[in-house]
Motif scaffolding. Structure first.
Motif, mmCIF file in Angstrom:
data_model
loop_
_atom_site.group_PDB
_atom_site.id
_atom_site.type_symbol
_atom_site.label_atom_id
_atom_site.label_comp_id
_atom_site.label_asym_id
_atom_site.label_seq_id
_atom_site.Cartn_x
_atom_site.Cartn_y
_atom_site.Cartn_z
ATOM 1 N N ASP A 7 53.684 -38.459 15.025
ATOM 2 C CA ASP A 7 54.975 -37.899 15.432
ATOM 3 C C ASP A 7 54.786 -36.908 16.582
ATOM 4 O O ASP A 7 54.013 -35.954 16.474
ATOM 5 N N ASP A 8 55.504 -37.117 17.673
ATOM 6 C CA ASP A 8 55.398 -36.223 18.826
ATOM 7 C C ASP A 8 55.877 -34.810 18.504
ATOM 8 O O ASP A 8 55.393 -33.836 19.101
ATOM 9 N N VAL A 9 56.812 -34.679 17.570
ATOM 10 C CA VAL A 9 57.294 -33.350 17.180
ATOM 11 C C VAL A 9 56.161 -32.568 16.515
ATOM 12 O O VAL A 9 55.952 -31.377 16.781
ATOM 13 N N ILE A 10 55.402 -33.242 15.649
ATOM 14 C CA ILE A 10 54.270 -32.601 14.983
ATOM 15 C C ILE A 10 53.192 -32.252 15.996
ATOM 16 O O ILE A 10 52.580 -31.175 15.940
ATOM 17 N N ALA A 11 52.962 -33.140 16.957
ATOM 18 C CA ALA A 11 51.981 -32.856 18.007
ATOM 19 C C ALA A 11 52.388 -31.614 18.795
ATOM 20 O O ALA A 11 51.545 -30.780 19.147
ATOM 21 N N GLY A 12 53.692 -31.487 19.067
ATOM 22 C CA GLY A 12 54.187 -30.307 19.774
ATOM 23 C C GLY A 12 53.972 -29.033 18.969
ATOM 24 O O GLY A 12 53.607 -27.987 19.523
ATOM 25 N N GLN A 13 54.182 -29.118 17.648
ATOM 26 C CA GLN A 13 53.948 -27.962 16.787
ATOM 27 C C GLN A 13 52.476 -27.562 16.806
ATOM 28 O O GLN A 13 52.139 -26.378 16.865
ATOM 29 N N ALA A 14 51.605 -28.558 16.771
ATOM 30 C CA ALA A 14 50.168 -28.277 16.813
ATOM 31 C C ALA A 14 49.793 -27.570 18.113
ATOM 32 O O ALA A 14 49.006 -26.614 18.102
ATOM 33 N N ARG A 15 50.348 -28.013 19.228
ATOM 34 C CA ARG A 15 50.056 -27.367 20.512
ATOM 35 C C ARG A 15 50.563 -25.923 20.532
ATOM 36 O O ARG A 15 49.891 -25.025 21.049
ATOM 37 N N ARG A 16 51.757 -25.708 19.958
ATOM 38 C CA ARG A 16 52.281 -24.342 19.907
ATOM 39 C C ARG A 16 51.403 -23.444 19.044
ATOM 40 O O ARG A 16 51.166 -22.270 19.367
ATOM 41 N N ASP A 17 50.887 -23.993 17.940
ATOM 42 C CA ASP A 17 49.968 -23.231 17.094
ATOM 43 C C ASP A 17 48.729 -22.809 17.882
ATOM 44 O O ASP A 17 48.289 -21.663 17.820
ATOM 45 N N GLN A 18 48.159 -23.762 18.626
ATOM 46 C CA GLN A 18 46.960 -23.471 19.409
ATOM 47 C C GLN A 18 47.247 -22.441 20.497
ATOM 48 O O GLN A 18 46.457 -21.526 20.723
ATOM 49 N N ASP A 19 48.395 -22.591 21.158
ATOM 50 C CA ASP A 19 48.757 -21.646 22.214
ATOM 51 C C ASP A 19 48.945 -20.243 21.639
ATOM 52 O O ASP A 19 48.552 -19.252 22.261
ATOM 53 N N TRP A 20 49.532 -20.164 20.454
ATOM 54 C CA TRP A 20 49.785 -18.871 19.827
ATOM 55 C C TRP A 20 48.457 -18.172 19.514
ATOM 56 O O TRP A 20 48.302 -16.982 19.742
ATOM 57 N N LEU A 21 47.498 -18.934 18.984
ATOM 58 C CA LEU A 21 46.182 -18.359 18.717
ATOM 59 C C LEU A 21 45.528 -17.852 19.994
ATOM 60 O O LEU A 21 44.918 -16.778 20.018
ATOM 61 N N ALA A 22 45.644 -18.631 21.068
ATOM 62 C CA ALA A 22 45.060 -18.212 22.344
ATOM 63 C C ALA A 22 45.702 -16.923 22.831
ATOM 64 O O ALA A 22 45.022 -16.028 23.335
ATOM 65 N N GLU A 23 47.024 -16.813 22.677
ATOM 66 C CA GLU A 23 47.728 -15.598 23.092
ATOM 67 C C GLU A 23 47.266 -14.385 22.283
ATOM 68 O O GLU A 23 47.213 -13.267 22.794
ATOM 69 N N LEU A 24 46.947 -14.615 21.014
ATOM 70 C CA LEU A 24 46.474 -13.522 20.163
ATOM 71 C C LEU A 24 45.029 -13.128 20.468
ATOM 72 O O LEU A 24 44.562 -12.089 20.006
ATOM 73 N N GLY A 25 44.331 -13.971 21.227
ATOM 74 C CA GLY A 25 42.929 -13.694 21.514
ATOM 75 C C GLY A 25 42.021 -13.994 20.351
ATOM 76 O O GLY A 25 40.950 -13.403 20.228
ATOM 77 N N VAL A 26 42.426 -14.928 19.478
ATOM 78 C CA VAL A 26 41.610 -15.304 18.320
ATOM 79 C C VAL A 26 40.482 -16.217 18.800
ATOM 80 O O VAL A 26 40.734 -17.283 19.345
ATOM 81 N N HIS A 27 39.236 -15.786 18.576
ATOM 82 C CA HIS A 27 38.078 -16.550 19.053
ATOM 83 C C HIS A 27 37.095 -16.914 17.951
ATOM 84 O O HIS A 27 36.170 -17.686 18.179
ATOM 85 N N SER A 28 37.239 -16.318 16.766
ATOM 86 C CA SER A 28 36.302 -16.607 15.688
ATOM 87 C C SER A 28 37.058 -16.816 14.383
ATOM 88 O O SER A 28 38.178 -16.336 14.227
ATOM 89 N N TYR A 29 36.414 -17.518 13.477
ATOM 90 C CA TYR A 29 37.052 -17.901 12.221
ATOM 91 C C TYR A 29 36.068 -17.721 11.073
ATOM 92 O O TYR A 29 34.872 -17.918 11.275
ATOM 93 N N PRO A 30 36.522 -17.421 9.874
ATOM 94 C CA PRO A 30 37.931 -17.113 9.572
ATOM 95 C C PRO A 30 38.287 -15.725 10.077
ATOM 96 O O PRO A 30 37.415 -14.871 10.243
ATOM 97 N N MET A 31 39.563 -15.510 10.343
ATOM 98 C CA MET A 31 40.059 -14.218 10.795
ATOM 99 C C MET A 31 41.297 -13.866 9.985
ATOM 100 O O MET A 31 42.182 -14.696 9.806
ATOM 101 N N LEU A 32 41.330 -12.652 9.477
ATOM 102 C CA LEU A 32 42.483 -12.164 8.730
ATOM 103 C C LEU A 32 43.265 -11.217 9.623
ATOM 104 O O LEU A 32 42.701 -10.262 10.169
ATOM 105 N N LEU A 33 44.559 -11.517 9.791
ATOM 106 C CA LEU A 33 45.423 -10.681 10.611
ATOM 107 C C LEU A 33 46.462 -10.026 9.717
ATOM 108 O O LEU A 33 47.063 -10.692 8.868
ATOM 109 N N LEU A 34 46.694 -8.751 9.916
ATOM 110 C CA LEU A 34 47.685 -7.994 9.173
ATOM 111 C C LEU A 34 48.887 -7.766 10.073
ATOM 112 O O LEU A 34 48.733 -7.271 11.194
#
Length: 199
Positions: free
Chosen positions: A123-150
């Protein structure tokens, strides 16, 4: 004050466009040995075989889409469960997160409709959601896992580290907590902690 786990990313779906055979990442065996030493976690023999063969494709986009597809079927309240299932499929069972059959197996194991998960993968809608998730992580500067955010008001604060103990995490959460501005009569006598608020 709430903890934030959205967008429910795993270590293999961190940044859009990352795709390469696992053998290209020569640091992984040493990193895994260090992880095992620090946490006591055991990597499965099927994963070790996959690692030694070096051919399995690590594809951030495929993993992000797979997680989004599982979330769409399971619901956001089971998102962390789905992320954990993906981690087990890869690190314990040696299954590729670029393979649709992996998500069908997770769906069957977790009581989901495997056909519905497959439809979500396509589903292209799900693919779009996945891309938004990845972009959001990049904006947060998340580079390592697991990471707990408060989540503290409008900001997200990183808590702990991948090897932090529960006691250490609780202490950091307590230290990061702050009273939300509210009318005095609404907060009089109110005491808050990571476990909630009470008079």
């Amino acid at each position: 004050m709430t903890t934030s786990a959205s967008p429910w990313s795993t270590a293999l779906c961190s940044r859009a466009g990352n795709s390469a055979p696992i053998g290209r990442f020569g640091h992984i065996p040493d990193a895994n040995a260090r992880i095992a030493e620090l946490t006591g976690v055991a990597f499965g023999p099927d994963y070790e075989r996959l690692l030694s063969e070096g051919r399995t494709l690590l594809d951030s986009d495929a993993a992000a889409r797979g997680l989004a597809a599982l979330r769409a079927s399971a619901g956001d309240d089971r998102a962390l469960e789905m992320a954990a299932a993906m981690q087990a499929a890869f690190y314990r069972d040696g299954r590729s997160l670029s393979d649709a059959e992996t998500y069908a197996a997770i769906a069957a194991d977790r009581g989901l409709d495997a056909d519905a998960v497959q439809r979500h993968l396509d589903d292209d809608v799900i693919a779009g959601q996945a891309r938004r998730d990845q972009d959001w992580l990049a904006e947060l500067g998340v580079h390592s896992y697991p990471m707990l955010l408060l989540r503290r008001g409008d900001e997200l604060v990183q808590i702990g580290s991948p090897t932090a103990s529960a006691a250490h995490l609780r202490a950091q959460i307590t230290a990061a907590a702050r009273v939300v501005t509210a009318p005095r009569e609404a907060t009089a006598g109110l005491a808050c902690s990571p476990d909630g608020c009470a008079d």
